[in-house]
Design a protein around this motif. Structure first.
Motif, PDB file in Angstrom:
ATOM      1  N   UNK A  98      67.296  19.960  -3.697  1.00 22.68           N
ATOM      2  CA  UNK A  98      66.317  18.884  -3.850  1.00 22.68           C
ATOM      3  C   UNK A  98      65.201  19.353  -4.767  1.00 22.68           C
ATOM      4  N   UNK A  99      64.626  18.405  -5.515  1.00 15.35           N
ATOM      5  CA  UNK A  99      63.532  18.760  -6.411  1.00 15.35           C
ATOM      6  C   UNK A  99      62.649  17.542  -6.645  1.00 15.35           C
ATOM      7  N   UNK A 100      61.387  17.833  -7.020  1.00 13.39           N
ATOM      8  CA  UNK A 100      60.453  16.776  -7.398  1.00 13.39           C
ATOM      9  C   UNK A 100      59.832  16.067  -6.220  1.00 13.39           C
ATOM     10  N   UNK A 101      58.533  16.298  -5.919  1.00 12.94           N
ATOM     11  CA  UNK A 101      57.793  15.618  -4.836  1.00 12.94           C
ATOM     12  C   UNK A 101      58.563  15.687  -3.516  1.00 12.94           C
ATOM     13  N   UNK A 102      58.962  16.890  -3.153  1.00  9.61           N
ATOM     14  CA  UNK A 102      59.812  17.092  -1.987  1.00  9.61           C
ATOM     15  C   UNK A 102      58.960  17.135  -0.714  1.00  9.61           C
ATOM     16  N   UNK A 103      59.394  16.393   0.323  1.00 11.64           N
ATOM     17  CA  UNK A 103      58.734  16.403   1.625  1.00 11.64           C
ATOM     18  C   UNK A 103      59.807  16.532   2.698  1.00 11.64           C
ATOM     19  N   UNK A 104      59.667  17.554   3.553  1.00 13.33           N
ATOM     20  CA  UNK A 104      60.623  17.806   4.631  1.00 13.33           C
ATOM     21  C   UNK A 104      59.881  17.773   5.963  1.00 13.33           C
ATOM     22  N   UNK A 105      60.348  16.941   6.897  1.00 11.67           N
ATOM     23  CA  UNK A 105      59.718  16.812   8.217  1.00 11.67           C
ATOM     24  C   UNK A 105      60.727  17.173   9.288  1.00 11.67           C
ATOM     25  N   UNK A 106      60.261  17.948  10.313  1.00 10.75           N
ATOM     26  CA  UNK A 106      61.168  18.321  11.399  1.00 10.75           C
ATOM     27  C   UNK A 106      60.640  17.762  12.724  1.00 10.75           C
ATOM     28  N   UNK A 107      61.428  17.828  13.808  1.00  4.83           N
ATOM     29  CA  UNK A 107      61.019  17.203  15.078  1.00  4.83           C
ATOM     30  C   UNK A 107      59.746  17.775  15.683  1.00  4.83           C
ATOM     31  N   UNK A 108      59.374  19.014  15.337  1.00  3.44           N
ATOM     32  CA  UNK A 108      58.185  19.627  15.922  1.00  3.44           C
ATOM     33  C   UNK A 108      56.896  19.095  15.340  1.00  3.44           C
ATOM     34  N   UNK A 109      56.964  18.267  14.307  1.00  2.60           N
ATOM     35  CA  UNK A 109      55.767  17.730  13.684  1.00  2.60           C
ATOM     36  C   UNK A 109      55.331  18.483  12.443  1.00  2.60           C
ATOM     37  N   UNK A 110      56.042  19.561  12.100  1.00  2.00           N
ATOM     38  CA  UNK A 110      55.711  20.317  10.898  1.00  2.00           C
ATOM     39  C   UNK A 110      56.210  19.573   9.665  1.00  2.00           C
ATOM     40  N   UNK A 111      55.359  19.467   8.667  1.00  2.00           N
ATOM     41  CA  UNK A 111      55.705  18.812   7.411  1.00  2.00           C
ATOM     42  C   UNK A 111      55.571  19.826   6.285  1.00  2.00           C
ATOM     43  N   UNK A 112      56.602  19.929   5.444  1.00  2.00           N
ATOM     44  CA  UNK A 112      56.607  20.863   4.328  1.00  2.00           C
ATOM     45  C   UNK A 112      56.631  20.075   3.025  1.00  2.00           C
ATOM     46  N   UNK A 113      55.663  20.348   2.144  1.00  2.00           N
ATOM     47  CA  UNK A 113      55.640  19.805   0.791  1.00  2.00           C
ATOM     48  C   UNK A 113      56.060  20.924  -0.152  1.00  2.00           C
TER      49      UNK A 113
END
Length: 722
Positions: A98-113
């Motif tokens: 994946x590339x470009x304005x990537x946002x990953x969210x997991x069930x624990x509430x952590x969000x990765x940009x």
């Protein structure tokens, strides 16, 4: 088969992303299933949950077994989501690029940009470039590179941690932790740092080869808490460094060394435990010191517990003791000038109650030996209300008893048993009429006091009375209601109930004000009784409205045929006609309120005066209090007491605030204490600086000046609640 495009623009009959989602579903079937195989639930190879893919354009290459999605790409896999400008999924390797304005969210509430990522098909493990992680509402982690390992560890290289907000004009946070490597253990919920540097406003102030702290989702975890710093003219410079130990899910222990330059070391302990039927807390402190002229142990013990035996019965304790009079004030443990300890057993029900307790007092006042203060064991209070009426009224039984022990001097036991009856009638036009009667027998046993003529004294007292209250309510057209209520209480009681051979223990101090002017007995306890016929009168006024403006007032007095020498001189109740008691309060919610209560005699001489005011307007808060009590040698106050005190808080802006406080003895013309402070707080930290001058001195506890500095870094175990 070649490269086949799907889902560009609209599919006939399916506008916008609905058609794109359908095309993505078809493409996912081609990729996820072997040729010729069909199923109604689409899953990625090796996965246990269905996948959903949404994008502006999706293309499939069956030869290389890849799918490419571009334009507002959204991937849903269970509770995990991935959004990006472009993703490529390779069916042979099971990897997603994946590339470009990537946002990953997991069930624990952590969000990765991030800028780019390589992940497995479950969106769990992988490598992320330019990662910026958000944990909770504020906490942020940024790194050049991040790797997800074993569905548990997030390993970040050249990372920065901070909960502070930044803006484009000033990208440097107020504080941050920079490290060569940061490992976030999601199972243990701990963030580890290697080669860490602590920065304030971008300036390095500390370096540690290793450092760790709980992540923001943790409520309880063992470790060091934020230290507090002190300066005192008595014990010098000091610092408290608490260590919090989680014993199990139900208990914990806090150990706090208190280091001082002048007085050595004090160790503080606090243990807490929760049970299914209650909880307890045990705390204390101790040191070996020579400030009293000889080296010995000094300390204090403080504990409380509450436990339910049944839904109605509770038992527990509240104990506070200290080694010497000056210890608590010398080291700024605020407990007042008398300590009380109690153990109790209580039951409260609709039909009555009982309360059994033992009480111990310790005086910290100069020239008041603790041996002269009695210990009460046991103290018993009980009441039972009968369900059925008698003579049309409610009947209740009362029982009361105490036994007082002294190290030297008088020991006393009192036992009381009584009954009361009451009947109330409210007429159709609002007049409340109440008839009542009381009877009680008391027995006193006196030891170790030859000034009393008899060791055993018995007494029987009683009264009958009548009370009338007539609330007058008027409504006005502007929504304001005025209530005026006169209350008259007439009581018949015999004279002679206060035998000089009866020791007075629980009726020494009598509070006489508008709240108890129509009480049937104005003594605070049962040792003394109010003698003879009397009339208690009170008139109350209250303004009720919905506009926020409040006002109420009260005026009352007691009338008798004879004076009551059993009351103290300063009580306002000794003369045949008591002092007047008056009170009023006014306010405009929520901005200000004023309360004033006073007592004065026939000549207008004020014998008690209390005034309290409070203002709360925007960022400004202030309270002011004034008290005056006339001397009352009977209870040990040989001189008048007049004092004024106040506190103030001014919020300069959303972050900075100023505080000030003062207490002044107007009789002596000197301050008791005064001081002030300045505070700063934002989303990531709070700093409080308080300077205090204790102007009074006592034996072994001279006047002192102290400075207290506390710094709290939110998300590092300091909490975010003031």
């Amino acid at each position: 088969m070649g490269r086949t495009p799907y889902g560009v623009g609209k599919i006939r009959g399916w506008p916008g992303k609905a058609g794109v989602l359908l095309a993505a579903w078809l493409a996912a079937m081609l990729i996820a299933l072997a040729p010729g195989a069909w199923a109604q639930e689409i899953k990625l190879p090796g996965g246990d949950q269905p996948v959903s893919l949404v994008a502006d354009t999706i293309s499939v290459n069956s030869e290389t077994r890849t799918i490419v999605a571009e334009g507002s790409v959204e991937v849903y896999y269970g509770e995990r989501t991935l959004t990006a400008d472009r993703i490529v999924y390779n069916d042979e390797t099971g990897r997603i690029f994946a590339e470009g304005s990537l946002v990953l969210r997991d069930p624990s509430g952590v969000t990765v940009f991030a800028d780019a990522a390589e992940l497995d098909a479950d969106l769990i493990d992988g490598l992320v470039k330019g990662a910026r992680s958000v944990m909770g509402e504020h906490t942020r982690l940024a790194a050049v590179e991040a790797r997800r390992v074993n569905e548990r560890y997030n390993t970040l290289s050249k990372a920065v941690y901070s909960p502070c907000k930044v803006c484009a004009d000033d990208p440097t946070p107020l504080w941050r932790i920079r490290a060569r490597k940061v490992i976030h253990d999601e199972k243990e919920r701990v963030i580890h740092y290697e080669n860490a540097t602590f920065d304030v406003l971008g300036v390095p102030i500390a370096w540690l080869p290793y450092f760790r702290h709980p992540d923001p989702t943790v409520k309880r975890m063992s470790g060091f808490l934020v230290p507090s710093f002190f300066s005192s003219s008595i014990f010098g410079y000091g610092v408290k460094q608490p260590y919090f130990l989680v014993i199990d899910d139900y208990s914990d222990l806090t150990v706090t060394p208190f280091f001082m330059t002048n007085d050595g070391l004090i160790m503080e302990l606090e243990y807490r435990r929760a049970f299914a039927d209650g909880d307890l807390r045990v705390s204390g402190s101790g040191t070996v010191n020579d400030y009293l002229g000889n080296t010995r142990f000094h300390g204090h013990f403080d504990s409380e517990g509450r436990f339910n035996l049944t839904d109605e019965i509770e038992w527990g304790w509240d104990i506070t003791v200290t080694s010497d009079d000056s210890y608590l004030s010398r080291f700024d443990y605020a407990y007042g000038d008398r300590l009380s300890s109690e153990i109790f057993l209580r039951r409260y029900r609709r039909d009555g109650f009982f309360d059994v307790s033992g009480v111990y007092f310790q005086s910290l006042r100069d020239n008041e030996p603790s041996g002269d203060i009695p210990r009460a064991l046991p103290v018993i209070e009980a009441r039972y209300n009968f369900d059925e009426d008698l003579l049309g009224g409610r009947v209740g039984l009362i029982a009361s008893s105490y036994t007082l022990f002294r190290n030297r001097g008088r020991d006393v036991t009192r036992m009381s048993l009584g009954a009361d009856w009451e009947k109330q009638v409210i007429t159709d036009w609002g007049l409340s009429l109440t008839a009542f009667a009381e009877a009680r027998g008391d027995v006193f046993f006196v030891n170790n006091d030859p000034t009393f003529g008899s060791d055993t004294i018995a007494r029987f007292t009683g009264l009958v009375g009548f009370e009338a209250a007539f609330p007058l309510v008027t409504d006005t057209t502007n929504g304001v209601t005025h209530v005026i209520e006169p209350v008259v209480q007439a009581i018949l009681a015999p004279y002679g109930g206060n035998d000089p051979d009866i020791p007075v223990e629980d009726s020494l101090v009598t509070e006489f004000d508008e709240t108890n002017v129509i009480d049937r007995n104005h003594f605070s306890g049962l040792d003394s009784v109010e003698e003879g016929p009397r009339v208690n009168m009170l008139v109350r006024y209250e303004r009720l409205s919905g506009d926020g403006l409040r006002f109420d007032a009260a005026l009352g007095r007691v009338f008798r045929f004879k004076s009551q020498q059993a009351f103290s001189i300063g009580s306002g109740l000794q003369a045949a006609d008591s002092d007047f008691v008056a009170a009023w309060s006014a306010g405009y919610d929520p901005y200000f309120q004023v309360r004033h209560r006073m007592r004065f005699d026939d000549d207008g001489r004020i014998t008690r005066n209390e005034l309290f005011g409070e203002v709360d307007y925007g960022r400004f808060e202030m309270t002011v209090g004034y008290v005056f009590f006339e001397a009352d040698p009977t209870i040990g106050t040989a001189t008048d007491r007049e004092e004024v005190n106040g506190t103030m808080r001014l919020g300069i802006d959303e972050n900075w605030s100023l505080t000030a406080f003062a207490q002044r003895n107007l009789d002596a013309g000197e301050f008791v204490q005064f001081g002030g402070g300045i505070s700063y707080e934002n989303e990531c930290c709070a700093v409080d600086l308080v300077v205090k001058r204790q102007a009074t001195d006592s034996e072994n506890d001279p006047a002192s000046t102290s400075v207290n500095l506390q710094i709290r870094l939110f998300t590092l175990g300091a909490g975010n609640d003031r």
